[in-house]
Motif scaffolding. Structure first.
Motif, mmCIF file in Angstrom:
data_model
loop_
_atom_site.group_PDB
_atom_site.id
_atom_site.type_symbol
_atom_site.label_atom_id
_atom_site.label_comp_id
_atom_site.label_asym_id
_atom_site.label_seq_id
_atom_site.Cartn_x
_atom_site.Cartn_y
_atom_site.Cartn_z
ATOM 1 N N SER A 15 17.810 -28.403 49.390
ATOM 2 C CA SER A 15 18.618 -27.369 48.741
ATOM 3 C C SER A 15 18.622 -26.080 49.560
ATOM 4 N N LEU A 16 17.485 -25.746 50.143
ATOM 5 C CA LEU A 16 17.404 -24.570 51.009
ATOM 6 C C LEU A 16 18.269 -24.771 52.251
ATOM 7 N N LEU A 17 18.228 -25.985 52.806
ATOM 8 C CA LEU A 17 19.049 -26.273 53.982
ATOM 9 C C LEU A 17 20.537 -26.174 53.637
ATOM 10 N N VAL A 18 20.930 -26.635 52.462
ATOM 11 C CA VAL A 18 22.320 -26.512 52.019
ATOM 12 C C VAL A 18 22.739 -25.046 52.035
ATOM 13 N N THR A 19 21.911 -24.173 51.491
ATOM 14 C CA THR A 19 22.210 -22.741 51.456
ATOM 15 C C THR A 19 22.397 -22.190 52.864
ATOM 16 N N LYS A 20 21.528 -22.574 53.770
ATOM 17 C CA LYS A 20 21.617 -22.075 55.147
ATOM 18 C C LYS A 20 22.850 -22.633 55.860
ATOM 19 N N MET A 21 23.215 -23.864 55.547
ATOM 20 C CA MET A 21 24.430 -24.445 56.119
ATOM 21 C C MET A 21 25.665 -23.733 55.577
ATOM 22 N N GLN A 22 25.652 -23.404 54.306
ATOM 23 C CA GLN A 22 26.774 -22.673 53.707
ATOM 24 C C GLN A 22 26.932 -21.305 54.362
ATOM 25 N N GLN A 23 25.818 -20.656 54.669
ATOM 26 C CA GLN A 23 25.869 -19.368 55.367
ATOM 27 C C GLN A 23 26.511 -19.531 56.741
ATOM 28 N N ALA A 24 26.153 -20.616 57.444
ATOM 29 C CA ALA A 24 26.736 -20.876 58.769
ATOM 30 C C ALA A 24 28.239 -21.105 58.659
ATOM 31 N N ILE A 26 30.242 -19.879 56.314
ATOM 32 C CA ILE A 26 30.850 -18.579 56.002
ATOM 33 C C ILE A 26 31.003 -17.745 57.269
ATOM 34 N N GLU A 27 29.975 -17.746 58.123
ATOM 35 C CA GLU A 27 30.035 -16.990 59.376
ATOM 36 C C GLU A 27 31.181 -17.455 60.266
ATOM 37 N N LYS A 28 31.532 -18.746 60.182
ATOM 38 C CA LYS A 28 32.617 -19.293 60.994
ATOM 39 C C LYS A 28 33.936 -19.337 60.227
ATOM 40 N N SER A 29 33.938 -18.770 59.019
ATOM 41 C CA SER A 29 35.129 -18.751 58.162
ATOM 42 C C SER A 29 35.679 -20.148 57.893
ATOM 43 N N ILE A 30 34.770 -21.089 57.674
ATOM 44 C CA ILE A 30 35.155 -22.461 57.364
ATOM 45 C C ILE A 30 34.856 -22.723 55.892
ATOM 46 N N GLU A 31 35.885 -23.155 55.186
ATOM 47 C CA GLU A 31 35.722 -23.474 53.766
ATOM 48 C C GLU A 31 35.313 -24.938 53.659
ATOM 49 N N ILE A 32 34.132 -25.179 53.134
ATOM 50 C CA ILE A 32 33.586 -26.534 53.076
ATOM 51 C C ILE A 32 32.628 -26.645 51.899
ATOM 52 N N ASP A 79 18.148 -34.029 62.650
ATOM 53 C CA ASP A 79 17.054 -33.851 63.598
ATOM 54 C C ASP A 79 15.833 -33.270 62.886
ATOM 55 N N MET A 80 14.676 -33.879 63.130
ATOM 56 C CA MET A 80 13.452 -33.472 62.440
ATOM 57 C C MET A 80 13.107 -32.007 62.697
ATOM 58 N N LYS A 81 13.306 -31.551 63.926
ATOM 59 C CA LYS A 81 13.002 -30.157 64.267
ATOM 60 C C LYS A 81 13.940 -29.205 63.521
ATOM 61 N N ASP A 82 15.243 -29.526 63.530
ATOM 62 C CA ASP A 82 16.208 -28.673 62.827
ATOM 63 C C ASP A 82 15.926 -28.657 61.327
ATOM 64 N N TYR A 83 15.538 -29.793 60.788
ATOM 65 C CA TYR A 83 15.222 -29.863 59.355
ATOM 66 C C TYR A 83 13.971 -29.040 59.050
ATOM 67 N N GLY A 84 12.940 -29.225 59.862
ATOM 68 C CA GLY A 84 11.683 -28.504 59.651
ATOM 69 C C GLY A 84 11.821 -26.998 59.779
ATOM 70 N N MET A 85 12.702 -26.561 60.680
ATOM 71 C CA MET A 85 12.931 -25.134 60.896
ATOM 72 C C MET A 85 14.014 -24.589 59.947
ATOM 73 N N MET A 86 14.590 -25.486 59.133
ATOM 74 C CA MET A 86 15.686 -25.108 58.228
ATOM 75 C C MET A 86 16.811 -24.426 59.017
ATOM 76 N N ASN A 87 17.149 -25.040 60.151
ATOM 77 C CA ASN A 87 18.187 -24.514 61.035
ATOM 78 C C ASN A 87 19.563 -24.950 60.516
ATOM 79 N N GLY A 88 20.041 -24.239 59.519
ATOM 80 C CA GLY A 88 21.311 -24.566 58.894
ATOM 81 C C GLY A 88 22.481 -24.547 59.852
ATOM 82 N N LYS A 89 22.457 -23.634 60.809
ATOM 83 C CA LYS A 89 23.543 -23.540 61.782
ATOM 84 C C LYS A 89 23.633 -24.819 62.615
#
Length: 100
Positions: A15-24, A26-32, A79-89
């Protein structure tokens, strides 16, 4: 509108990763639409998503998810690293590449 499904076990960290992905997005002005569900519930939305990403903790269930999706859309493991770091972008960018 495109839809990204994240498949997880319980959904807390995803759920936290979803939030960070949504932020990414928004930054790119992509509605998803981005949401997370446990493996047991992914069949209920299988026909309405554009890509499915599995959390590394449920990667062993990829064959089960593949059977539900039946090759209709890309299915991949985060990717395990991206998931662990919560790298939504990074995870968002991965999803967008898979969508094409």
């Amino acid at each position: 509108m495109k839809k990204i499904l994240l498949v997880c076990s319980a959904g807390m960290s995803t759920s936290l990763l979803v939030t960070k992905m949504q932020q990414a997005a928004i930054e790119k002005s992509i509605e998803i639409e981005i949401f997370a569900l446990p493996v047991a519930e992914c069949a209920s939305v299988a026909d309405s998503v554009d890509v499915v990403l599995l959390g590394p903790q449920v990667r062993y269930q990829k064959p089960q998810v593949d059977a539900v999706i039946k090759g209709r859309v890309p299915v991949d493991i985060i990717d395990m690293k991206d998931y662990g770091m919560m790298n939504g972008k990074a995870v968002f960018e991965m999803a967008m590449k898979l969508i094409g």
